[in-house]
Design an enzyme around this catalytic site. Structure first.
Site, PDB file in Angstrom:
ATOM      1  N   TYR A 225       0.848  -1.519   0.049  1.00 25.50           N
ATOM      2  CA  TYR A 225       0.083   0.029   0.428  1.00 25.50           C
ATOM      3  C   TYR A 225       0.728   1.780  -0.413  1.00 25.50           C
ATOM      4  O   TYR A 225       1.944   0.876   0.265  1.00 25.50           O
ATOM      5  CB  TYR A 225      -1.592  -0.200   0.878  1.00 25.50           C
ATOM      6  CG  TYR A 225      -0.329   0.121   2.215  1.00 25.50           C
ATOM      7  CD1 TYR A 225       0.404  -0.730   2.983  1.00 25.50           C
ATOM      8  CD2 TYR A 225      -0.626   1.365   2.529  1.00 25.50           C
ATOM      9  CE1 TYR A 225       1.123  -0.639   4.108  1.00 25.50           C
ATOM     10  CE2 TYR A 225       0.060   1.764   4.458  1.00 25.50           C
ATOM     11  CZ  TYR A 225       0.780   1.053   4.864  1.00 25.50           C
ATOM     12  OH  TYR A 225       1.516   0.765   6.057  1.00 25.50           O
TER      13      TYR A 225
ATOM     14  N   LEU B  11      11.271   1.294   6.930  1.00 29.21           N
ATOM     15  CA  LEU B  11      10.444   1.487   5.542  1.00 29.21           C
ATOM     16  C   LEU B  11      11.386   3.072   4.867  1.00 29.21           C
ATOM     17  O   LEU B  11      11.584   3.964   6.037  1.00 29.21           O
ATOM     18  CB  LEU B  11       9.342   1.922   5.604  1.00 29.21           C
ATOM     19  CG  LEU B  11       8.653   2.492   4.489  1.00 29.21           C
ATOM     20  CD1 LEU B  11       7.628   1.396   3.928  1.00 29.21           C
ATOM     21  CD2 LEU B  11       6.610   2.905   4.979  1.00 29.21           C
TER      22      LEU B  11
ATOM     23  N   LYS C 179       6.623  -2.049   2.013  1.00 31.88           N
ATOM     24  CA  LYS C 179       5.598  -1.066   2.360  1.00 31.88           C
ATOM     25  C   LYS C 179       4.171  -2.372   2.280  1.00 31.88           C
ATOM     26  O   LYS C 179       3.595  -2.030   1.844  1.00 31.88           O
ATOM     27  CB  LYS C 179       5.056   0.602   1.987  1.00 31.88           C
ATOM     28  CG  LYS C 179       4.172   1.015   2.810  1.00 31.88           C
ATOM     29  CD  LYS C 179       4.556   1.775   2.851  1.00 31.88           C
ATOM     30  CE  LYS C 179       2.961   3.190   3.163  1.00 31.88           C
ATOM     31  NZ  LYS C 179       3.820   3.273   4.783  1.00 31.88           N
TER      32      LYS C 179
END
Ligand SMILES: Cc1ncc(COP(=O)(O)O)c(C=O)c1O
Length: 287
Positions: A35, A205, A149
């Site tokens: 996402y 991330l 992600k």
């Protein structure tokens, strides 16, 4: 407003029967998908290129066949914003799952990926900007591909819940004595007028806001060190802050018991925060 969604390439009313997920969708069964969350300012999309780069990277890393080209997706994102006549501040959420098949860990090759995007209003988090957030150190038990992600956010969900149950706003993850990132944001420390943040690797991330903050800090002449931060260094930090797309830059006022910078924006954090705001219009993509 937000009546229309982008659903597998079509702009549909959110109440349309077609807008529903099969119980055999792998995203539903395994969290097998990825996402993006993108900020919208006054109806325009912020840092779109970097977000799309990351979305395509996430799909590639877990071997999802993209159900769109980059150009098609851009066009469709424009369409969904336009259909909603969305001109406010908001968030664009995009999700791509591997697709549908009878439940099996092993995925069939070339499944038709399922995707959607929605636009939701989002007010500036003024309270957080003024009061900062508190974080609770927690061991990082996530998988070692945090650079993707992925929809698999269970450790993040549980860690945020633990933080809140203990009176803190957010978890701050550490692994092997190294501070990694927060539950849904990247972590920065300020020491001797310089920024220090974890390098982009499989432990964190690669945040888009992190990347923008590094770029802007360099423009301001603030040195940036992308290196591992030992847990012991937190004691000596002058300021700490987190970065995330919806929140931009938020000061951290407390780590476990330790109060940071008297519970307010430190001077470097404030300088970056202001410059970040000033620069937003330069990275907007109008629909
Ligand atoms: C684990 C984690 N780290 C960092 C970030 C910040 O990334 P970005 O600045 O791209 O929103 C997020 C955002 O959701 C996140 O979930």
């Amino acid at each position: 407003m937000n009546k229309y969604v982008l659903w597998n390439g079509k702009i549909l009313d959110q109440d349309d029967k077609e807008v529903s997920v099969s119980y055999e969708d792998r995203g539903y069964q395994f969290g097998d998908g990825v996402y993006e969350v993108i900020r919208i300012y006054q109806g325009a999309i912020h840092l779109l290129d970097w977000h799309l780069d990351r979305l395509f990277y996430s799909m590639k890393e877990i071997d999802i066949v993209p159900p769109f080209t980059r150009e098609q997706l851009i066009e469709q994102l424009r369409d969904v914003i336009k259909a909603n006549q969305f001109q406010a501040d908001g968030k664009l959420y995009i999700q791509v799952t591997r697709g549908e098949q009878p439940r099996d860990h092993l995925y069939e090759p070339n499944l038709q990926a399922v995707y959607y995007a929605i636009v939701t209003p989002f007010e500036k988090p003024v309270d957080m900007w003024e009061n900062g957030v508190t974080v609770m150190l927690q061991e990082d038990i996530r998988w070692l591909r945090c650079d993707i992600k992925s929809l698999n956010l269970l450790p993040n969900v549980m860690a945020r819940t633990t933080a809140q149950k203990n009176g803190y706003d957010e978890p701050l993850f550490y692994r092997d004595g190294i501070v990694r990132e927060c539950g849904a944001s990247n972590f920065f420390l300020v020491k001797d007028q310089a920024l220090v943040t974890h390098p982009t690797d499989h432990h964190i991330l690669g945040g888009i806001t992190r990347k923008q903050v590094i770029r802007l800090a360099k423009e301001l002449g603030i040195p940036v060190y992308e290196r591992e931060i030992d847990l012991n260094e937190l004691e000596k930090a002058h300021e700490c802050f987190l970065t995330a797309t919806p929140l931009e830059i938020v000061p951290i006022t407390q780590i476990d018991e330790k109060k940071m910078n008297g519970g307010a924006f430190g001077p470097i954090t404030k300088k970056l925060f202001r410059y970040y705001q000033e620069k937003i219009p330069e990275d907007l993509f109008s629909v």
